[in-house]
Design an enzyme around this catalytic site. Structure first.
Site, PDB file in Angstrom:
ATOM      1  N   ARG A  34      13.215 -10.042  -7.718  1.00  0.00           N
ATOM      2  CA  ARG A  34      13.909  -8.774  -7.946  1.00  0.00           C
ATOM      3  C   ARG A  34      13.776  -8.382  -9.420  1.00  0.00           C
ATOM      4  NH1 ARG A  34      16.453  -7.206  -3.457  1.00  0.00           N
ATOM      5  NH2 ARG A  34      16.977  -8.740  -1.854  1.00  0.00           N
ATOM      6  N   GLY A  56      13.802  -8.177  -1.156  1.00  0.00           N
ATOM      7  CA  GLY A  56      14.055  -9.082  -0.037  1.00  0.00           C
ATOM      8  C   GLY A  56      12.848  -9.142   0.894  1.00  0.00           C
ATOM      9  N   THR A  76      11.654  -3.664   4.333  1.00  0.00           N
ATOM     10  CA  THR A  76      12.964  -4.266   4.174  1.00  0.00           C
ATOM     11  C   THR A  76      13.608  -4.392   5.545  1.00  0.00           C
ATOM     12  OG1 THR A  76      15.219  -4.009   3.296  1.00  0.00           O
ATOM     13  CG2 THR A  76      13.975  -1.985   3.705  1.00  0.00           C
ATOM     14  N   ASP A 118      16.621   0.877   5.477  1.00  0.00           N
ATOM     15  CA  ASP A 118      17.401   1.961   4.831  1.00  0.00           C
ATOM     16  C   ASP A 118      16.522   2.819   3.928  1.00  0.00           C
ATOM     17  OD1 ASP A 118      18.914  -0.082   2.165  1.00  0.00           O
ATOM     18  OD2 ASP A 118      16.855   0.101   2.897  1.00  0.00           O
ATOM     19  N   ASP A 145      13.693   0.136  -1.559  1.00  0.00           N
ATOM     20  CA  ASP A 145      13.822   1.257  -2.493  1.00  0.00           C
ATOM     21  C   ASP A 145      13.841   0.797  -3.947  1.00  0.00           C
ATOM     22  OD1 ASP A 145      16.265   0.050  -1.940  1.00  0.00           O
ATOM     23  OD2 ASP A 145      17.422   1.872  -2.275  1.00  0.00           O
ATOM     24  N   ASP A 148      16.528  -4.067   6.074  1.00  0.00           N
ATOM     25  CA  ASP A 148      17.647  -3.118   6.114  1.00  0.00           C
ATOM     26  C   ASP A 148      17.275  -1.804   6.780  1.00  0.00           C
ATOM     27  OD1 ASP A 148      18.679  -4.002   2.714  1.00  0.00           O
ATOM     28  OD2 ASP A 148      18.787  -5.095   4.607  1.00  0.00           O
TER      29      ASP A 148
HETATM   30  O1  F6P Z   1      17.606  -6.028   1.138  1.00  0.00           O
HETATM   31  C1  F6P Z   1      17.449  -7.073   2.053  1.00  0.00           C
HETATM   32  C2  F6P Z   1      18.625  -8.010   1.968  1.00  0.00           C
HETATM   33  O2  F6P Z   1      18.451  -9.056   2.874  1.00  0.00           O
HETATM   34  C3  F6P Z   1      19.967  -7.343   2.213  1.00  0.00           C
HETATM   35  O3  F6P Z   1      20.214  -7.125   3.593  1.00  0.00           O
HETATM   36  C4  F6P Z   1      20.893  -8.343   1.586  1.00  0.00           C
HETATM   37  O4  F6P Z   1      22.155  -7.789   1.255  1.00  0.00           O
HETATM   38  C5  F6P Z   1      20.109  -8.735   0.332  1.00  0.00           C
HETATM   39  O5  F6P Z   1      18.731  -8.563   0.655  1.00  0.00           O
HETATM   40  C6  F6P Z   1      20.318 -10.161  -0.100  1.00  0.00           C
HETATM   41  O6  F6P Z   1      19.686 -10.274  -1.380  1.00  0.00           O
HETATM   42  P1  F6P Z   1      19.127 -11.693  -1.885  1.00  0.00           P
HETATM   43  O7  F6P Z   1      17.945 -12.043  -1.033  1.00  0.00           O
HETATM   44  O8  F6P Z   1      18.727 -11.400  -3.315  1.00  0.00           O
HETATM   45  O9  F6P Z   1      20.238 -12.675  -1.733  1.00  0.00           O
END
Ligand code: F6P
Length: 359
Positions: free
Chosen positions: A75, A14, A137, A141, A115, A139
């Site tokens: 991803r 992300g 990120t 996290d 991660d 997040d």
């Molecule tokens: O990891 C960052 C993030 O924005 C999370 O907060 C969220 O759940 C996820 O990515 C969304 O994933 P995508 O961008 O693949 O929809």
């Protein structure tokens, strides 16, 4: 140790504002060290498919503040989880990465991401890949570092949104439910909720019941406060659902993460059944939290991490991540980082919310 001559940069997972500041810092620190820099496109897809571009001063001019990533992201995961053992095992994409690095004479990688991205860098160390990770990120996290790039820029979006929602909630005497990102951690929900003055904050770290949320709203009503702002993390865990998260059915990414989302609307529907004289409305901030311009904090953090990543590579400090520890940037082994992910919100922030009367 072979001489370091060429660094490859990739940005995975992300995105967030701040990534480009890190890319810019890597190039500007590499240049005086006589290092060549190339950028792989779209995260780990780039090395898998030999998709790269040169990265010089011209390519990083004017990108310090721009959100997203000039390299693109994905991803892509060159490993897959063994269903029997639960261990990650190499797919043929790993050999393609090794082949690309050999043919392109890339001596070291700087992997910028969360991660998942950093986990791939760590697993590739066993195949002789020299990599330094940069935590990125919204997040926040990622264990081992106080902050990851992107988190503060996301906080700025959430805080601004809550400031705006306060005025309309007050005018209409409403409960406004704001769903925020953060996957399995409540960093965005708790720190964003605190910064934006939320009255109730629901984070994955503390499962919640509808009854206690309704009681908190009733207490506010009895005190004459006819509106409330509820911040709910997308990964929040309702007791009524047995602690299960609300996710989009059947949508799982290459790292096994379900696509979270929808808990805000679930909460609104449940609160409607409580007979409160309040009308719950929902705002899902979604990808707004990933976009926009990097805050000064993120630009500075990203610049420090980019410079440190090049210096760690020059020193041969591989299979490690740049980390902020108080005022210092240090190197933390990726194995240690990954063992602590996803990093939950610390008790001090949970206590802070309680101490100022936020549920
Ligand atoms: O990891 C960052 C993030 O924005 C999370 O907060 C969220 O759940 C996820 O990515 C969304 O994933 P995508 O961008 O693949 O929809």
């Amino acid at each position: 140790m072979p001489e370091l001559k060429r660094i490859g940069v990739l940005t995975g997972g992300g995105d967030s504002p701040g990534i480009n500041a890190a890319i810019r810092a890597i190039v500007r620190r590499a240049e005086p060290a006589g290092l060549d820099v190339v950028g792989f496109r779209d995260g780990w897809r780039g090395p898998v498919e030999d998709d790269l571009v040169p990265l010089g001063r011209a390519e990083v001019t004017g990108i310090l503040h721009i959100g997203g990533t000039v390299l693109g992201t994905s991803r892509t995961n060159p490993f897959e989880k063994d269903r029997a053992t639960g261990e990650w095992r190499a797919t043929p994409k790993v050999e393609r990465i090794l082949d690309t690095l050999r043919r392109r004479r890339v001596d070291a990688l700087v992997a910028i991401g969360g991660d998942d991205t950093l986990g791939v860098a760590h697993r590739l160390a066993a195949y002789g890949v020299n990599a330094v990770g940069i935590p990125q990120t919204i997040d926040n996290d990622i264990a081992g570092t106080d902050y990851a790039i992107g988190f503060h820029s996301a906080l700025a979006v959430v805080t601004d949104a809550l400031d705006r929602l306060h005025t309309t909630a007050h005018a209409h005497h409403r409960v406004l439910i704001v769903e925020v990102m953060g996957r399995d951690a409540g960093w965005i929900a708790i720190l964003g909720g605190l910064a934006g003055g939320a009255d109730v904050i629901l984070a994955p770290e503390e499962p919640f019941s509808i009854r206690e949320v309704a009681d908190a709203l009733r207490q506010r009503l009895e005190a004459g406060r006819r509106f409330s702002i509820i911040v709910v993390a997308e990964g929040a865990r309702p007791v009524e659902l047995g602690g299960r998260q609300v996710a989009q059915e059947g949508r799982v990414d290459a790292f096994g993460h379900p696509q979270l989302g929808g808990v805000g609307y679930w909460l609104a529907a449940e609160l409607e059944k409580e007979g409160l004289p309040l009308t719950p409305r929902v705002t899902v901030l979604s990808y707004l939290q990933r976009g926009g311009v990097a805050t000064p904090f993120d630009r500075l953090l990203a610049t420090r991490f980019g410079v440190a990543a090049v210096e760690f590579a020059l020193a041969g400090r591989y299979d490690a991540m740049t980390a902020l520890r108080g005022p210092d940037v240090v190197a933390v082994p990726l194995a240690e980082v990954l063992a602590g992910c996803p990093k939950p919100v610390g008790p001090e922030f949970l206590a802070l919310a309680r101490n100022i009367g936020v549920r």
